[in-house]
Write a protein that holds these residues in place. Structure first.
Motif, short mmCIF file in Angstrom:
data_model
loop_
_atom_site.label_atom_id
_atom_site.label_comp_id
_atom_site.label_asym_id
_atom_site.label_seq_id
_atom_site.Cartn_x
_atom_site.Cartn_y
_atom_site.Cartn_z
N ARG A 8 0.80 -1.23 0.00
CA ARG A 8 0.00 0.00 0.00
C ARG A 8 0.83 1.29 0.00
N LYS A 9 1.87 1.36 0.83
CA LYS A 9 2.62 2.61 0.96
C LYS A 9 3.70 2.78 -0.11
N LEU A 10 4.21 1.68 -0.62
CA LEU A 10 5.27 1.75 -1.64
C LEU A 10 4.98 0.78 -2.79
N PRO A 11 3.89 1.00 -3.52
CA PRO A 11 3.54 0.05 -4.59
C PRO A 11 4.55 0.00 -5.73
N ARG A 12 5.16 1.13 -6.06
CA ARG A 12 6.16 1.12 -7.16
C ARG A 12 7.39 0.32 -6.77
N GLU A 13 7.82 0.49 -5.53
CA GLU A 13 8.99 -0.25 -5.05
C GLU A 13 8.68 -1.74 -4.98
N ALA A 14 7.45 -2.08 -4.54
CA ALA A 14 7.04 -3.49 -4.48
C ALA A 14 7.09 -4.10 -5.88
N ALA A 15 6.55 -3.39 -6.86
CA ALA A 15 6.54 -3.88 -8.24
C ALA A 15 7.97 -4.01 -8.78
N SER A 30 8.45 -19.35 -9.54
CA SER A 30 7.20 -20.03 -9.21
C SER A 30 6.75 -19.82 -7.76
N VAL A 31 7.62 -19.25 -6.93
CA VAL A 31 7.23 -18.97 -5.54
C VAL A 31 6.16 -17.88 -5.57
N PRO A 32 4.99 -18.14 -4.97
CA PRO A 32 3.92 -17.15 -5.03
C PRO A 32 4.17 -15.93 -4.14
N TRP A 33 3.66 -14.80 -4.60
CA TRP A 33 3.70 -13.55 -3.85
C TRP A 33 2.26 -13.26 -3.44
N GLN A 34 2.03 -13.22 -2.16
CA GLN A 34 0.68 -12.99 -1.61
C GLN A 34 0.55 -11.53 -1.21
N ILE A 35 -0.20 -10.77 -2.00
CA ILE A 35 -0.41 -9.36 -1.70
C ILE A 35 -1.56 -9.24 -0.70
N ILE A 36 -1.31 -8.50 0.35
CA ILE A 36 -2.31 -8.31 1.40
C ILE A 36 -2.90 -6.91 1.26
N GLU A 37 -4.17 -6.87 0.92
CA GLU A 37 -4.91 -5.61 0.80
C GLU A 37 -6.31 -5.84 1.34
N ASN A 38 -6.79 -4.89 2.12
CA ASN A 38 -8.15 -4.95 2.65
C ASN A 38 -8.44 -6.28 3.35
N ARG A 39 -7.52 -6.70 4.19
CA ARG A 39 -7.69 -7.94 4.97
C ARG A 39 -7.81 -7.59 6.44
N SER A 40 -8.50 -8.43 7.17
CA SER A 40 -8.61 -8.24 8.61
C SER A 40 -7.29 -8.60 9.27
N GLU A 41 -7.17 -8.24 10.54
CA GLU A 41 -5.96 -8.61 11.29
C GLU A 41 -5.79 -10.11 11.31
#
Length: 154
Positions: A8-15, A30-41
């Motif tokens: 969320r705070k650094l999307p360009r750097e993440a990409a 092949s290792v998956p990247w799990q993006i966490i957005e709008n998830r509960s604690e």
């Protein structure tokens, strides 16, 4: 094996980190990247607990809570310290960088993944040290630190 991140705070750097990682380490693509957005604690905690690595992407934090939560879940923390994590970030509990170290961060992710696959004792120690670092923080410790700083409040 998965890599969790909250971009969320650094999307360009993440990409950019994801792109560099994919280009340099095709054998790990092949290792998956799990993006966490709008998830509960609870959902976030479950994702962290199921991840080998949590990519830390804070921006000018006063205190880095997400990396501590990741350490508590047993994940290896790799990424940016965001200045706030400098209170606890060490070479023993994670791979920490300034926010302009994109390639170094991608390299550390690859190093950790390979280390996990091979049972590298240094990565195991890093996970253990991270868990111990996280365990040192609590509500009581926070209350005590605030009381020590501000004095008894009446």
């Amino acid at each position: 094996m998965q890599i969790a991140l909250i971009p969320r705070k650094l999307p360009r750097e993440a990409a950019a980190i994801h792109s560099v990682f994919g280009l340099k380490y095709r054998e790990l693509k092949s290792v998956p990247w799990q993006i966490i957005e709008n998830r509960s604690e609870r959902e976030t905690a479950e994702i962290f607990g199921g991840s080998a690595i949590v990519l830390s992407l804070p921006f000018l934090e006063s205190f880095g809570l997400v990396p501590l939560e990741a350490m508590a879940s047993g994940a290896v923390v790799i990424g940016f310290h965001g200045h706030g994590a400098l209170e606890y970030a060490t070479d023993e509990n994670g791979f920490w960088f300034a926010s302009d170290h994109i390639e170094e961060t991608a390299d550390a992710i690859a190093r950790a993944l390979i280390g996990i696959e091979r049972g590298d004792p240094a990565i195991k120690r890093m996970r253990e040290t991270g868990a111990a670092t996280a365990a040192a923080y609590s509500k009581k410790r926070t209350r005590d630190a605030l009381r020590d700083f501000y004095g008894e409040m009446k």
